[in-house]
Design a protein around this motif. Sequence first.
Motif, PDB file in Angstrom:
ATOM      1  N   LEU A   1     -45.745  -3.718  10.506  1.00 18.85           N
ATOM      2  CA  LEU A   1     -46.864  -2.769  10.459  1.00 18.85           C
ATOM      3  C   LEU A   1     -47.998  -3.166  11.403  1.00 18.85           C
ATOM      4  N   LEU A   2     -48.108  -4.482  11.661  1.00 19.08           N
ATOM      5  CA  LEU A   2     -49.186  -4.965  12.536  1.00 19.08           C
ATOM      6  C   LEU A   2     -48.799  -5.007  14.015  1.00 19.08           C
ATOM      7  N   LEU A   3     -47.553  -4.673  14.335  1.00 16.77           N
ATOM      8  CA  LEU A   3     -47.160  -4.616  15.747  1.00 16.77           C
ATOM      9  C   LEU A   3     -48.004  -3.564  16.467  1.00 16.77           C
ATOM     10  N   PRO A   4     -48.385  -3.823  17.721  1.00 20.71           N
ATOM     11  CA  PRO A   4     -49.172  -2.831  18.467  1.00 20.71           C
ATOM     12  C   PRO A   4     -48.442  -1.494  18.523  1.00 20.71           C
ATOM     13  N   LYS A   5     -49.172  -0.417  18.250  1.00 24.01           N
ATOM     14  CA  LYS A   5     -48.569   0.909  18.239  1.00 24.01           C
ATOM     15  C   LYS A   5     -48.662   1.555  19.611  1.00 24.01           C
ATOM     16  N   ASP A   6     -47.648   2.308  19.963  1.00 22.97           N
ATOM     17  CA  ASP A   6     -47.680   3.121  21.180  1.00 22.97           C
ATOM     18  C   ASP A   6     -48.676   4.258  20.935  1.00 22.97           C
ATOM     19  N   PRO A   7     -49.719   4.395  21.772  1.00 22.35           N
ATOM     20  CA  PRO A   7     -50.718   5.447  21.544  1.00 22.35           C
ATOM     21  C   PRO A   7     -50.141   6.859  21.579  1.00 22.35           C
ATOM     22  N   ASN A   8     -48.940   7.002  22.128  1.00 25.58           N
ATOM     23  CA  ASN A   8     -48.332   8.339  22.210  1.00 25.58           C
ATOM     24  C   ASN A   8     -47.423   8.661  21.024  1.00 25.58           C
ATOM     25  N   ASP A   9     -47.226   7.696  20.114  1.00 32.23           N
ATOM     26  CA  ASP A   9     -46.220   7.855  19.064  1.00 32.23           C
ATOM     27  C   ASP A   9     -46.390   9.109  18.211  1.00 32.23           C
ATOM     28  N   GLU A  10     -47.625   9.503  17.959  1.00 29.84           N
ATOM     29  CA  GLU A  10     -47.842  10.663  17.072  1.00 29.84           C
ATOM     30  C   GLU A  10     -47.781  11.992  17.811  1.00 29.84           C
ATOM     31  N   LYS A  11     -47.568  11.949  19.121  1.00 37.27           N
ATOM     32  CA  LYS A  11     -47.602  13.191  19.908  1.00 37.27           C
ATOM     33  C   LYS A  11     -46.306  13.994  19.782  1.00 37.27           C
ATOM     34  N   ASN A  12     -46.448  15.301  20.060  1.00 39.30           N
ATOM     35  CA  ASN A  12     -45.275  16.136  20.258  1.00 39.30           C
ATOM     36  C   ASN A  12     -44.603  15.694  21.555  1.00 39.30           C
ATOM     37  N   VAL A  13     -43.373  16.138  21.781  1.00 41.24           N
ATOM     38  CA  VAL A  13     -42.668  15.720  22.985  1.00 41.24           C
ATOM     39  C   VAL A  13     -42.112  16.912  23.748  1.00 41.24           C
ATOM     40  N   ILE A  14     -41.932  16.673  25.040  1.00 37.75           N
ATOM     41  CA  ILE A  14     -41.166  17.595  25.873  1.00 37.75           C
ATOM     42  C   ILE A  14     -39.914  16.844  26.316  1.00 37.75           C
ATOM     43  N   VAL A  15     -38.773  17.444  26.023  1.00 38.08           N
ATOM     44  CA  VAL A  15     -37.482  16.828  26.350  1.00 38.08           C
ATOM     45  C   VAL A  15     -36.866  17.585  27.519  1.00 38.08           C
ATOM     46  N   GLU A  16     -36.411  16.832  28.507  1.00 38.42           N
ATOM     47  CA  GLU A  16     -35.736  17.419  29.665  1.00 38.42           C
ATOM     48  C   GLU A  16     -34.308  16.894  29.711  1.00 38.42           C
ATOM     49  N   ILE A  17     -33.348  17.819  29.671  1.00 33.15           N
ATOM     50  CA  ILE A  17     -31.938  17.466  29.778  1.00 33.15           C
ATOM     51  C   ILE A  17     -31.405  18.014  31.094  1.00 33.15           C
ATOM     52  N   ARG A  18     -30.747  17.174  31.881  1.00 29.84           N
ATOM     53  CA  ARG A  18     -30.178  17.604  33.167  1.00 29.84           C
ATOM     54  C   ARG A  18     -28.716  17.194  33.272  1.00 29.84           C
ATOM     55  N   ALA A  19     -27.888  18.115  33.729  1.00 28.48           N
ATOM     56  CA  ALA A  19     -26.486  17.788  33.983  1.00 28.48           C
ATOM     57  C   ALA A  19     -26.411  16.816  35.155  1.00 28.48           C
ATOM     58  N   GLY A  20     -25.573  15.800  35.042  1.00 26.36           N
ATOM     59  CA  GLY A  20     -25.418  14.817  36.116  1.00 26.36           C
ATOM     60  C   GLY A  20     -24.048  14.932  36.751  1.00 26.36           C
ATOM     61  N   ALA A  21     -23.334  13.818  36.802  1.00 29.49           N
ATOM     62  CA  ALA A  21     -21.997  13.820  37.407  1.00 29.49           C
ATOM     63  C   ALA A  21     -21.009  14.557  36.508  1.00 29.49           C
ATOM     64  N   GLY A  22     -20.167  15.385  37.128  1.00 27.15           N
ATOM     65  CA  GLY A  22     -19.139  16.055  36.339  1.00 27.15           C
ATOM     66  C   GLY A  22     -19.123  17.564  36.449  1.00 27.15           C
ATOM     67  N   GLY A  23     -19.992  18.122  37.275  1.00 22.22           N
ATOM     68  CA  GLY A  23     -19.961  19.561  37.526  1.00 22.22           C
ATOM     69  C   GLY A  23     -20.149  20.408  36.278  1.00 22.22           C
ATOM     70  N   ASP A  24     -19.277  21.416  36.105  1.00 19.13           N
ATOM     71  CA  ASP A  24     -19.399  22.338  34.973  1.00 19.13           C
ATOM     72  C   ASP A  24     -19.268  21.613  33.642  1.00 19.13           C
ATOM     73  N   GLU A  25     -18.425  20.590  33.597  1.00 20.90           N
ATOM     74  CA  GLU A  25     -18.228  19.838  32.352  1.00 20.90           C
ATOM     75  C   GLU A  25     -19.524  19.149  31.932  1.00 20.90           C
ATOM     76  N   ALA A  26     -20.285  18.638  32.909  1.00 20.06           N
ATOM     77  CA  ALA A  26     -21.577  18.016  32.607  1.00 20.06           C
ATOM     78  C   ALA A  26     -22.560  19.056  32.080  1.00 20.06           C
ATOM     79  N   ALA A  27     -22.538  20.265  32.678  1.00 23.66           N
ATOM     80  CA  ALA A  27     -23.427  21.339  32.230  1.00 23.66           C
ATOM     81  C   ALA A  27     -23.085  21.778  30.806  1.00 23.66           C
ATOM     82  N   LEU A  28     -21.793  21.827  30.491  1.00 22.11           N
ATOM     83  CA  LEU A  28     -21.373  22.179  29.126  1.00 22.11           C
ATOM     84  C   LEU A  28     -21.836  21.120  28.123  1.00 22.11           C
TER      85      LEU A  28
END
Length: 357
Positions: free
Chosen positions: A98-125
């Motif tokens: 409990l006393l470990l330093p907290k990340d000041p952003n921990d209570e924030k909402n998030v934006i998640v970005e997902i990107r297809a990488g290697a694998g073409g259409d299979e990666a997009a699926l």
Amino acid sequence: MFDKLEDLILRYEEVMNQISEPGAADDTARFRKLMKEQSDLAPIVEAYRAYRKAKQDIADSLSILEEESDEEMRELAKEELNDARTEAEKLESELKILLLPKDPNDEKNVIVEIRAGAGGDEAALFAAEIYRMYVHYAESRHWKIETLEIEEIGIGGMKSVNFMVSGKGAYSILKYESGVHRVQRVPETESQGRIHTSTITVAVMPEAEEVDVQIDEKDIRIDVMRASGNGGQCVNTTDSAVRLTHYPTGIVIYSQTEKSQLQNKEKAFALLRAKLYDLELQKKQDAQSEARRSQIGTGDRSEKIRTYNFPQGRVTDHRINLTLYKLDKIMNGDIQEIIDACIAADQAMRLSKLNEE
């Protein structure tokens, strides 16, 4: 540690007194700040009070053992002593975390970005499937999901998708998902049954308020245009889509998920702020590269963190050497066990580092 805990108890009592003062709620900003501090301190104070009680129980049991001659009473005191010692050890470990330093952003909402990488259409699926995994997980926690930007392909896959997750402590939990996710399976288009390996990247960014990021209007070009792709009656017939170009970084945001140009503009700016804020965080973390490497939640975005092996029905998180044979449940959003293990490993690493210092 215990001097700090005594100071925190005094501060907690001071905050509680200020909250209960007549007219305390009149100053909304101050009252909100006090309530936030009270909420942050309460778990520590509660654990420390329980710890002090356990220590007092140990002292009382030892006193009985010294003074009591009745064997039945002594056996009872021994049992209470063992229970109190176990409780004190457990609470001391909890307090360290409990006393470990907290990340000041921990209570924030998030934006998640997902990107297809290697694998073409299979990666997009696979990107589309991971997106649905997070949607199901967010729903299980009663968090709100809002799509900001999406680029789909015709067969049901996604080249990229950006979405906001709004909920208490969303960043503190989802930040462990950043990195490269790898899938091993036989694609539907594979006639000879060979297993293919594809990858996607997941970036989890804390939502940035306007006070967190200052954007100069001169650094932005705003273009409006007719939306493309699937849409309702209004989406493709009005200039509702918005594209932002940020000259200093070259970041381009395209938003067309809403019918209203104003709503698309708001979403585009929210995504741009998050990306610029995330760039600043990355710079700070790079400057503290050793500390960054020692923490699971802020690892290199190019790091392969997890493999989803469909033929064997297993998911392996490579950072913590955890393998689970419940792929179907995980793809349906049951990822809490993985996240809890990442949090525990991260806390253990940070405690170890503190002990070394």
